[in-house]
Scaffold this motif. Structure first.
Motif, short mmCIF file in Angstrom:
data_model
loop_
_atom_site.label_atom_id
_atom_site.label_comp_id
_atom_site.label_asym_id
_atom_site.label_seq_id
_atom_site.Cartn_x
_atom_site.Cartn_y
_atom_site.Cartn_z
N VAL A 219 0.84 -1.21 0.00
CA VAL A 219 0.00 0.00 0.00
C VAL A 219 0.87 1.26 0.00
N VAL A 220 0.48 2.21 -0.82
CA VAL A 220 1.16 3.51 -0.90
C VAL A 220 0.20 4.58 -0.41
N ALA A 221 0.65 5.42 0.51
CA ALA A 221 -0.16 6.59 0.93
C ALA A 221 0.50 7.84 0.36
N ASP A 222 -0.32 8.65 -0.30
CA ASP A 222 0.19 9.88 -0.93
C ASP A 222 -0.04 11.07 0.01
N ASN A 223 0.96 11.95 0.06
CA ASN A 223 0.87 13.09 0.98
C ASN A 223 -0.30 14.02 0.67
N ASN A 224 -0.64 14.20 -0.61
CA ASN A 224 -1.77 15.09 -0.94
C ASN A 224 -3.07 14.57 -0.36
N GLU A 225 -3.32 13.29 -0.61
CA GLU A 225 -4.55 12.65 -0.11
C GLU A 225 -4.58 12.66 1.42
N ALA A 226 -3.44 12.31 2.02
CA ALA A 226 -3.37 12.22 3.48
C ALA A 226 -3.54 13.61 4.10
N THR A 227 -2.93 14.62 3.50
CA THR A 227 -3.04 15.98 4.03
C THR A 227 -4.49 16.44 3.97
N ALA A 228 -5.15 16.17 2.85
CA ALA A 228 -6.55 16.55 2.70
C ALA A 228 -7.41 15.88 3.77
N ARG A 229 -7.25 14.59 3.93
CA ARG A 229 -8.07 13.85 4.91
C ARG A 229 -7.78 14.30 6.33
N VAL B 165 -14.19 25.25 -0.16
CA VAL B 165 -12.86 24.71 -0.46
C VAL B 165 -12.21 25.62 -1.50
N LEU B 166 -11.08 26.19 -1.13
CA LEU B 166 -10.36 27.07 -2.06
C LEU B 166 -9.32 26.25 -2.80
N GLY B 167 -9.48 26.14 -4.12
CA GLY B 167 -8.49 25.41 -4.92
C GLY B 167 -8.96 24.01 -5.25
N ALA B 168 -9.01 23.71 -6.56
CA ALA B 168 -9.47 22.38 -7.00
C ALA B 168 -8.31 21.54 -7.52
N GLY B 169 -7.17 21.64 -6.86
CA GLY B 169 -6.03 20.78 -7.19
C GLY B 169 -6.17 19.44 -6.46
N PRO B 170 -5.10 18.66 -6.41
CA PRO B 170 -5.18 17.33 -5.79
C PRO B 170 -5.61 17.37 -4.32
N VAL B 171 -5.13 18.34 -3.55
CA VAL B 171 -5.51 18.40 -2.13
C VAL B 171 -6.96 18.85 -2.00
N GLY B 172 -7.35 19.88 -2.76
CA GLY B 172 -8.72 20.38 -2.70
C GLY B 172 -9.72 19.31 -3.11
N MET B 173 -9.44 18.60 -4.19
CA MET B 173 -10.39 17.58 -4.67
C MET B 173 -10.48 16.41 -3.68
N ALA B 174 -9.33 16.04 -3.08
CA ALA B 174 -9.37 14.95 -2.09
C ALA B 174 -10.14 15.41 -0.85
N ALA B 175 -10.00 16.70 -0.49
CA ALA B 175 -10.75 17.22 0.66
C ALA B 175 -12.25 17.16 0.37
N ILE B 176 -12.63 17.51 -0.85
CA ILE B 176 -14.05 17.49 -1.23
C ILE B 176 -14.62 16.07 -1.09
N SER B 177 -13.88 15.08 -1.56
CA SER B 177 -14.38 13.68 -1.44
C SER B 177 -14.58 13.30 0.02
N TYR B 178 -13.60 13.66 0.85
CA TYR B 178 -13.70 13.24 2.25
C TYR B 178 -14.79 14.04 2.98
N LEU B 179 -14.93 15.33 2.62
CA LEU B 179 -16.02 16.12 3.21
C LEU B 179 -17.37 15.49 2.89
N ARG B 180 -17.51 15.04 1.67
CA ARG B 180 -18.77 14.38 1.28
C ARG B 180 -18.98 13.10 2.08
N PRO C 109 -19.53 20.40 0.62
CA PRO C 109 -18.45 21.23 0.09
C PRO C 109 -18.88 22.04 -1.12
N VAL C 110 -18.39 23.27 -1.20
CA VAL C 110 -18.51 24.08 -2.41
C VAL C 110 -17.08 24.49 -2.76
#
Ligand code: 2YH
Length: 272
Positions: free
Chosen positions: A124-134, A154-169, A175-176
């Motif tokens: 298993v690989v954990a990515d910092n962007n995903e982990a930071t968002a969560r 959510v400000l910014g729809a990059g990898p961290v913003g999009m991962a945050a949106i998924s977890y918020l949901r 999330p907006v």
């Protein structure tokens, strides 16, 4: 992903106990609890892994090279969570071989584009962007006393913003998104069910919960914010002005590495 500076990371290891106290004061959760919530594992599960999974941190010279104190900061965070951790004497591929041959079962390594934790037993690989968002969403959830049914900007729809949106949901928050790149913003409007905001100042004034996933510093002032705003701000440098931080600091979660690394560890232990 912003490249960290030595000044961002050099005092992390020695200040972890104080950092954690402040974090728990704001969110009601320790760094370990935030990481475990974000990864969906129990603290017992993390502590069991701590006894059987040594960690090796491998300096990487590719690209712009080693950031002084980066590996030390990662090692410090991992040890703070109860794991045995070492930094390999060699870097890159030689360091990777060294880390594994000396018993490392979880490896941490970063180049300029990607920062991962790798569990060599599970693959298993954990990515910092995903982990930071969560991790920052879990922290904001604590700060807000639960984000369920609440609107989060959510400000910014990059990898961290999009991962945050998924977890918020996943937490039943609403999330907006506000993305300054008009092409990305139009794409999201046309191809997702997300509500998209277009103007920064009115949006900031309207939303009580904000997740800043931009790499921009110093662009949010006191008067821009909802008076009861709570903010998760993983972006480096900090998006708030000094004055805004002074006023809102009890309701701001911001760090360069701690929550992301702790959550990477919990994710790589937990899945697979
Ligand atoms: O600075 C970074 C990432 N942007 C960290 C992201 C944390 N949210 N990576 C630096 C690479 C480290 C360097 N190769 C080393 O010291 O090994």
């Amino acid at each position: 992903m912003t490249r960290l500076l030595q000044s961002d990371v050099e005092s992390i290891a020695e200040e972890l106990a104080h950092y954690d106290e402040e974090l728990a004061g704001k969110t009601g959760l320790t760094l370990r609890q935030i990481a475990c919530c974000a990864a969906g594992i129990s603290e017992e599960c993390l502590m069991r892994a701590a006894c059987s999974m040594p960690v090796a941190v491998i300096p990487v010279t590719a690209g712009q090279g080693v950031i002084p104190c980066f590996a030390q900061a990662v090692k410090g965070i991992v040890r703070y969570l109860g794991f045995d951790a070492t930094i390999t004497g060699s870097s890159d591929v030689t360091g990777l071989a060294e880390g594994v041959s000396q018993g490392g079962r979880i490896l941490f390594l970063a180049d300029d584009r990607k920062f991962i934790a790798l569990n060599i037993l599970s693959g298993v690989v954990a990515d910092n962007n995903e982990a930071t968002a969560r991790g920052f969403v879990a922290a904001l959830n604590g700060l807000a006393g639960g984000l369920g049914e609440k609107d989060v900007l959510v400000l910014g729809a990059g990898p961290v913003g999009m991962a945050a949106i998924s977890y918020l949901r996943a937490l039943d928050a609403r999330p907006v998104v506000l993305e300054t790149d008009p092409i990305k913003s139009r794409f999201l409007e046309a191809n997702s069910t997300l509500h998209v905001e277009h103007r920064l100042r009115p949006a900031l004034a309207n939303y009580r919960y904000v997740f800043d996933a931009t790499p921009q510093g110093n662009f949010i002032g006191i008067d821009d914010l909802h008076p009861e705003a709570s903010l998760a701000m993983p972006g480096m440098p900090l998006g708030l002005t000094k004055e805004a931080f002074a006023v809102f600091q009890d309701r701001v979660i911001h760090d360069p590495l701690q929550i992301g690394v702790a959550t990477m560890l919990a994710m790589v232990v937990g899945i697979g």
